[in-house]
Write a protein that holds these residues in place. Structure first.
Motif, PDB file in Angstrom:
ATOM      1  N   ARG A 141       0.866  -1.182   0.000  1.00 37.72           N
ATOM      2  CA  ARG A 141       0.000   0.000   0.000  1.00 37.72           C
ATOM      3  C   ARG A 141       0.901   1.231   0.000  1.00 37.72           C
ATOM      4  N   ILE A 142       0.546   2.218  -0.816  1.00 35.48           N
ATOM      5  CA  ILE A 142       1.402   3.402  -0.931  1.00 35.48           C
ATOM      6  C   ILE A 142       0.975   4.511   0.022  1.00 35.48           C
ATOM      7  N   ASP A 143      -0.343   4.737   0.134  1.00 37.00           N
ATOM      8  CA  ASP A 143      -0.851   5.938   0.817  1.00 37.00           C
ATOM      9  C   ASP A 143      -0.905   5.762   2.334  1.00 37.00           C
ATOM     10  N   TRP A 144       0.283   5.749   2.923  1.00 37.62           N
ATOM     11  CA  TRP A 144       0.425   5.630   4.379  1.00 37.62           C
ATOM     12  C   TRP A 144       1.139   6.857   4.951  1.00 37.62           C
ATOM     13  N   ILE A 145       0.756   7.199   6.170  1.00 37.29           N
ATOM     14  CA  ILE A 145       1.546   8.162   6.951  1.00 37.29           C
ATOM     15  C   ILE A 145       2.123   7.382   8.137  1.00 37.29           C
ATOM     16  N   TRP A 146       3.445   7.375   8.246  1.00 34.07           N
ATOM     17  CA  TRP A 146       4.130   6.706   9.376  1.00 34.07           C
ATOM     18  C   TRP A 146       4.494   7.772  10.396  1.00 34.07           C
ATOM     19  N   SER A 147       4.274   7.482  11.661  1.00 33.65           N
ATOM     20  CA  SER A 147       4.611   8.516  12.648  1.00 33.65           C
ATOM     21  C   SER A 147       5.342   7.949  13.858  1.00 33.65           C
ATOM     22  N   ASN A 148       6.157   8.814  14.448  1.00 29.35           N
ATOM     23  CA  ASN A 148       6.886   8.453  15.663  1.00 29.35           C
ATOM     24  C   ASN A 148       5.923   8.610  16.844  1.00 29.35           C
ATOM     25  N   SER A 149       5.669   7.515  17.557  1.00 29.69           N
ATOM     26  CA  SER A 149       4.615   7.539  18.585  1.00 29.69           C
ATOM     27  C   SER A 149       4.993   8.428  19.778  1.00 29.69           C
ATOM     28  N   ASP A 150       6.273   8.448  20.159  1.00 28.71           N
ATOM     29  CA  ASP A 150       6.672   9.298  21.309  1.00 28.71           C
ATOM     30  C   ASP A 150       6.371  10.764  21.001  1.00 28.71           C
ATOM     31  N   ILE A 151       6.759  11.174  19.788  1.00 28.25           N
ATOM     32  CA  ILE A 151       6.553  12.584  19.426  1.00 28.25           C
ATOM     33  C   ILE A 151       5.059  12.911  19.429  1.00 28.25           C
ATOM     34  N   LEU A 152       4.272  12.052  18.788  1.00 27.50           N
ATOM     35  CA  LEU A 152       2.834  12.343  18.712  1.00 27.50           C
ATOM     36  C   LEU A 152       2.182  12.331  20.093  1.00 27.50           C
ATOM     37  N   ASP A 153       2.532  11.341  20.901  1.00 27.70           N
ATOM     38  CA  ASP A 153       1.925  11.245  22.239  1.00 27.70           C
ATOM     39  C   ASP A 153       2.261  12.474  23.077  1.00 27.70           C
ATOM     40  N   PHE A 194       2.725  13.066  -3.940  1.00 24.98           N
ATOM     41  CA  PHE A 194       1.720  13.674  -4.821  1.00 24.98           C
ATOM     42  C   PHE A 194       0.499  12.773  -4.993  1.00 24.98           C
ATOM     43  N   GLU A 195       0.725  11.485  -5.217  1.00 25.01           N
ATOM     44  CA  GLU A 195      -0.444  10.637  -5.464  1.00 25.01           C
ATOM     45  C   GLU A 195      -1.240  10.403  -4.182  1.00 25.01           C
ATOM     46  N   ALA A 196      -0.541  10.394  -3.037  1.00 23.39           N
ATOM     47  CA  ALA A 196      -1.272  10.248  -1.770  1.00 23.39           C
ATOM     48  C   ALA A 196      -2.121  11.498  -1.514  1.00 23.39           C
ATOM     49  N   VAL A 197      -1.568  12.661  -1.840  1.00 26.31           N
ATOM     50  CA  VAL A 197      -2.341  13.907  -1.697  1.00 26.31           C
ATOM     51  C   VAL A 197      -3.524  13.898  -2.670  1.00 26.31           C
ATOM     52  N   ALA A 292     -10.021   4.842   0.269  1.00 29.07           N
ATOM     53  CA  ALA A 292      -9.356   4.423  -0.970  1.00 29.07           C
ATOM     54  C   ALA A 292      -8.040   3.707  -0.609  1.00 29.07           C
ATOM     55  N   TYR A 293      -7.496   2.997  -1.567  1.00 27.64           N
ATOM     56  CA  TYR A 293      -6.290   2.181  -1.308  1.00 27.64           C
ATOM     57  C   TYR A 293      -5.431   2.201  -2.569  1.00 27.64           C
ATOM     58  N   LEU A 294      -4.263   2.817  -2.466  1.00 28.99           N
ATOM     59  CA  LEU A 294      -3.332   2.869  -3.602  1.00 28.99           C
ATOM     60  C   LEU A 294      -2.397   1.680  -3.518  1.00 28.99           C
ATOM     61  N   TYR A 295      -2.402   0.833  -4.512  1.00 26.22           N
ATOM     62  CA  TYR A 295      -1.600  -0.383  -4.392  1.00 26.22           C
ATOM     63  C   TYR A 295      -0.518  -0.492  -5.462  1.00 26.22           C
ATOM     64  N   ASN A 296       0.377  -1.402  -5.143  1.00 31.43           N
ATOM     65  CA  ASN A 296       1.531  -1.668  -5.990  1.00 31.43           C
ATOM     66  C   ASN A 296       1.898  -3.134  -5.765  1.00 31.43           C
ATOM     67  N   LEU A 368     -10.188   0.540  -5.017  1.00 33.27           N
ATOM     68  CA  LEU A 368      -8.829   0.028  -5.163  1.00 33.27           C
ATOM     69  C   LEU A 368      -8.196   0.695  -6.375  1.00 33.27           C
ATOM     70  N   LEU A 369      -7.080   1.384  -6.154  1.00 33.16           N
ATOM     71  CA  LEU A 369      -6.500   2.209  -7.220  1.00 33.16           C
ATOM     72  C   LEU A 369      -5.029   1.863  -7.446  1.00 33.16           C
ATOM     73  N   PRO A 370      -4.632   1.714  -8.716  1.00 37.57           N
ATOM     74  CA  PRO A 370      -3.223   1.415  -9.002  1.00 37.57           C
ATOM     75  C   PRO A 370      -2.354   2.656  -8.799  1.00 37.57           C
ATOM     76  N   SER A 371      -1.199   2.473  -8.208  1.00 39.47           N
ATOM     77  CA  SER A 371      -0.298   3.600  -7.955  1.00 39.47           C
ATOM     78  C   SER A 371       0.346   4.063  -9.259  1.00 39.47           C
ATOM     79  N   TYR A 372       0.201   5.358  -9.550  1.00 38.30           N
ATOM     80  CA  TYR A 372       0.905   5.875 -10.739  1.00 38.30           C
ATOM     81  C   TYR A 372       2.398   6.002 -10.425  1.00 38.30           C
ATOM     82  N   ALA A 373       2.716   6.449  -9.189  1.00 38.68           N
ATOM     83  CA  ALA A 373       4.116   6.731  -8.850  1.00 38.68           C
ATOM     84  C   ALA A 373       4.954   5.453  -8.829  1.00 38.68           C
ATOM     85  N   HIS A 374       4.310   4.323  -8.579  1.00 41.32           N
ATOM     86  CA  HIS A 374       5.053   3.061  -8.520  1.00 41.32           C
ATOM     87  C   HIS A 374       4.723   2.154  -9.686  1.00 41.32           C
TER      88      HIS A 374
END
Ligand code: BGC
Length: 415
Positions: A141-153, A194-197, A292-296, A368-374
């Motif tokens: 899956r392409i459209d993910w945001i990963w975050s540092n849990s300590d910072i967010l908490d 760009f594609e996630a946005v 939605a789900y951008l896949y590769n 379900l959407l194909p990733s253009y970037a990948h």
């Protein structure tokens, strides 16, 4: 008794003769899995291949997103010396087939029942003229945001689920002197953002019209302008040294608490896992795409090669790639989920299970959407035309209006 012994002896002799006549499978495998998580994943296949009597020659070509690997591939094919198996995906599989460079693994696919085992929605990526010419290893899956849990908490921020929430979180973090976004300034990484946005702001229909169907009205729309405006906003959240940075170094910044977020496909999760980090505890995953789900789909394509040993290598590799155990263990390391439908998700962590649940929901909803970037949605020239504009905009003070105009023109010229 005598008769029985004779039979045993001749069976043994036959067995030996068959073994001697069989070519030992060989494979030279070109791929771009060189980061910690990626290398751990590909090692699983290498070990299985060798344990099944094969000899694996590794040909890793460093460079996220695979641009350098594809250049290396073209040089090898042009010199008449194609690798046995190549990490390839999307329409480029069919492009190579049309050039007459790909072999066919339909016999393995039929013997192993691939049509039953793979989601219908992804099968067409793996077929050339209706028959399998590539074997899938995963679904990313392409459209993910990963975050540092300590910072967010510590900042009292929930993992963002849309771009407004992302911007609000980033503003707050900036105010606290924390770098919001770890980004690697390489064209394919800009395209990943760009594609996630685009899918999050515009929704699945807009994404499909603009980046799959290449509809001129969608490319020139106000929504597309908003997408470029959000790209400009994101540009304000990255540090001064982002240019040229590899994606896994950006992931390391989130792992080490130097930045709060990275927007990247779930191969980034492979880096967290390789660093011994746990989802939900050390890091969070969220998606800004509202269902939605951008896949590769990464897969191996098998090029035309001479020699029984290399051809036997292709068949063995195709079979192992779709093996149930391989699909599980590879993907536990890689951050993706199995392409095979029947692999249990029990051993996968939270984000993997989430990905699987979201995928099934997206299939049902038509989201379900194909990733253009990948490389899943468009032919190389068309995707390249879009990425050139995206990266030129991100790395300059070009306005959204100018970007939209350039985008529509570049796409028209590439068709
Ligand atoms: C590939 C992934 C890879 C990533 C970073 C993507 O295009 O599909 O397998 O991990 O690029 O190199």
């Amino acid at each position: 008794m005598m008769k029985k012994m004779l039979m045993v002896t001749s069976a043994l002799a036959l067995g030996l003769a068959t073994t001697a006549a069989k070519a030992d499978p060989e494979a030279e495998v070109l791929h771009w899995w060189t980061s910690g998580g990626e290398a751990a994943a590909v090692k699983v296949l290498m070990e299985e291949f060798n344990a099944n009597g094969g000899t694996w020659t590794d040909m890793p070509v460093a460079g996220g997103g695979g641009d350098a690997a594809m250049t290396a591939l073209r040089a090898r094919v042009l010199s008449g010396n194609a690798p046995t198996a190549v990490q390839l995906k999307g329409p480029s599989i069919q492009e190579w087939y049309e050039e007459g460079a790909l072999g066919n693994i339909q016999d393995v696919a039929e013997a192993e029942n691939w049509d039953e085992l793979l989601p219908e929605a992804i099968q067409y990526h793996l077929k050339c003229d209706g028959e399998y010419c590539a074997a899938p290893v995963n679904i990313h899956r392409i459209d993910w945001i990963w975050s540092n849990s300590d910072i967010l908490d510590e900042a009292g921020i929930e993992p963002p689920k849309n771009w407004d929430e992302f911007n609000a979180a980033a503003e707050k973090l900036q105010g606290m002197g924390i770098l919001p976004l770890a980004h690697g300034g390489q064209a394919w990484q800009d395209a990943t953002l760009f594609e996630a946005v685009a899918v999050g702001l515009g929704g699945p229909d807009f994404y499909r019209k603009a980046l799959v169907d290449l509809d001129q009205d969608a490319l020139k729309s106000d929504t597309m302008k908003q997408v470029f405006d959000q790209m400009r906003t994101l540009r304000g959240y990255v540090d001064d040294n982002f240019s040229g940075r590899d994606w896994n170094l950006a992931t390391a910044m989130v792992i080490n608490g130097e930045a709060a977020f990275q927007i990247m496909g779930d191969w980034a999760k492979g880096e967290f896992i390789a660093a011994g980090k746990e989802p939900g505890k050390d890091f969070y995953c969220s998606s800004p795409s509202g269902g939605a789900y951008l896949y590769n789909v990464d897969s191996f394509a098998f090029f035309n090669v001479d020699g029984e040993d290399r051809q036997a290598g292709q068949k063995l590799l195709a079979k192992l790639t779709m093996g149930e155990n391989f699909q599980k263990v590879f993907n536990l390391n890689k951050g993706s989920i199995p392409a095979r439908l029947d692999v249990s998700m029990d051993e996968f962590e939270f984000c993997g299970r989430q990905s699987n649940a979201d995928l099934n929901e997206a299939i049902d909803n038509g989201f379900l959407l194909p990733s253009y970037a990948h490389g899943m949605a468009l032919r190389g020239a068309q995707a390249g035309a879009i990425t050139d504009v995206v990266t030129a905009h991100f790395n300059s003070d070009m306005s959204a209006e100018q970007a939209v105009e350039q985008l529509a023109n570049a796409v028209a010229a590439s068709q």
